[in-house]
Design a protein around this motif. Structure first.
Motif, mmCIF file in Angstrom:
data_model
loop_
_atom_site.group_PDB
_atom_site.id
_atom_site.type_symbol
_atom_site.label_atom_id
_atom_site.label_comp_id
_atom_site.label_asym_id
_atom_site.label_seq_id
_atom_site.Cartn_x
_atom_site.Cartn_y
_atom_site.Cartn_z
ATOM 1 N N UNK A 73 0.883 -1.285 0.008
ATOM 2 C CA UNK A 73 -0.200 -0.082 0.132
ATOM 3 C C UNK A 73 0.979 1.224 -0.162
ATOM 4 N N UNK A 74 0.486 2.239 -0.709
ATOM 5 C CA UNK A 74 1.464 3.338 -1.079
ATOM 6 C C UNK A 74 1.074 4.418 0.237
ATOM 7 N N UNK A 75 1.868 5.456 0.239
ATOM 8 C CA UNK A 75 1.694 6.514 1.271
ATOM 9 C C UNK A 75 0.256 7.056 1.144
ATOM 10 N N UNK A 76 -0.013 7.328 -0.232
ATOM 11 C CA UNK A 76 -1.021 8.183 -0.624
ATOM 12 C C UNK A 76 -2.388 7.412 -0.311
ATOM 13 N N UNK A 77 -2.359 5.931 -0.467
ATOM 14 C CA UNK A 77 -3.372 5.138 -0.334
ATOM 15 C C UNK A 77 -3.769 5.141 1.204
ATOM 16 N N UNK A 78 -2.875 5.016 1.941
ATOM 17 C CA UNK A 78 -2.854 5.033 3.631
ATOM 18 C C UNK A 78 -3.360 6.568 3.966
ATOM 19 N N UNK A 79 -3.039 7.736 3.354
ATOM 20 C CA UNK A 79 -3.650 8.994 3.667
ATOM 21 C C UNK A 79 -5.214 8.896 3.293
ATOM 22 N N UNK A 80 -5.420 8.439 2.315
ATOM 23 C CA UNK A 80 -6.856 8.351 1.827
ATOM 24 C C UNK A 80 -7.593 7.532 2.709
ATOM 25 N N UNK A 81 -7.199 6.444 3.052
ATOM 26 C CA UNK A 81 -8.039 5.555 4.212
ATOM 27 C C UNK A 81 -8.069 6.117 5.418
ATOM 28 N N UNK A 82 -6.879 7.067 5.908
ATOM 29 C CA UNK A 82 -7.179 7.782 7.069
ATOM 30 C C UNK A 82 -8.156 8.837 7.051
ATOM 31 N N UNK A 83 -8.265 9.448 6.000
ATOM 32 C CA UNK A 83 -9.324 10.473 5.664
ATOM 33 C C UNK A 83 -10.701 10.012 5.509
ATOM 34 N N UNK A 84 -10.879 9.059 4.967
ATOM 35 C CA UNK A 84 -12.130 8.390 4.975
ATOM 36 C C UNK A 84 -12.665 7.933 6.270
ATOM 37 N N UNK A 85 -11.690 7.167 7.393
ATOM 38 C CA UNK A 85 -11.865 7.077 8.594
ATOM 39 C C UNK A 85 -12.512 8.194 9.236
ATOM 40 N N UNK A 86 -11.656 9.291 9.379
ATOM 41 C CA UNK A 86 -11.804 10.583 9.937
ATOM 42 C C UNK A 86 -13.178 11.185 9.487
ATOM 43 N N UNK A 87 -13.621 10.877 8.410
ATOM 44 C CA UNK A 87 -14.945 11.694 7.956
ATOM 45 C C UNK A 87 -16.037 11.139 8.813
ATOM 46 N N UNK A 88 -16.223 9.982 8.738
ATOM 47 C CA UNK A 88 -17.465 9.345 9.450
ATOM 48 C C UNK A 88 -18.607 9.416 8.519
#
Length: 41
Positions: free
Chosen positions: A1-16
């Motif tokens: 998993x790339x760093x950009x993919x990790x950032x996207x997943x973290x953003x999705x988790x933070x949104x709710x």
């Protein structure tokens, strides 16, 4: 998993709840262009 993919997943988790528009190039997320957060009442 790339760093950009990790950032996207973290953003999705933070949104709710909400919507995002993800720009993808060469099978990799480049940026989130539209971000709308909705709050349930």
């Amino acid at each position: 998993m790339t760093e950009k993919e990790k950032k996207l997943i973290n953003l999705i988790r933070k949104i709710g709840h909400g919507e995002i528009k993800v720009i993808i190039q060469d099978s990799c997320p480049i940026r989130v262009e539209e971000f709308k957060k909705s709050i349930k009442l």
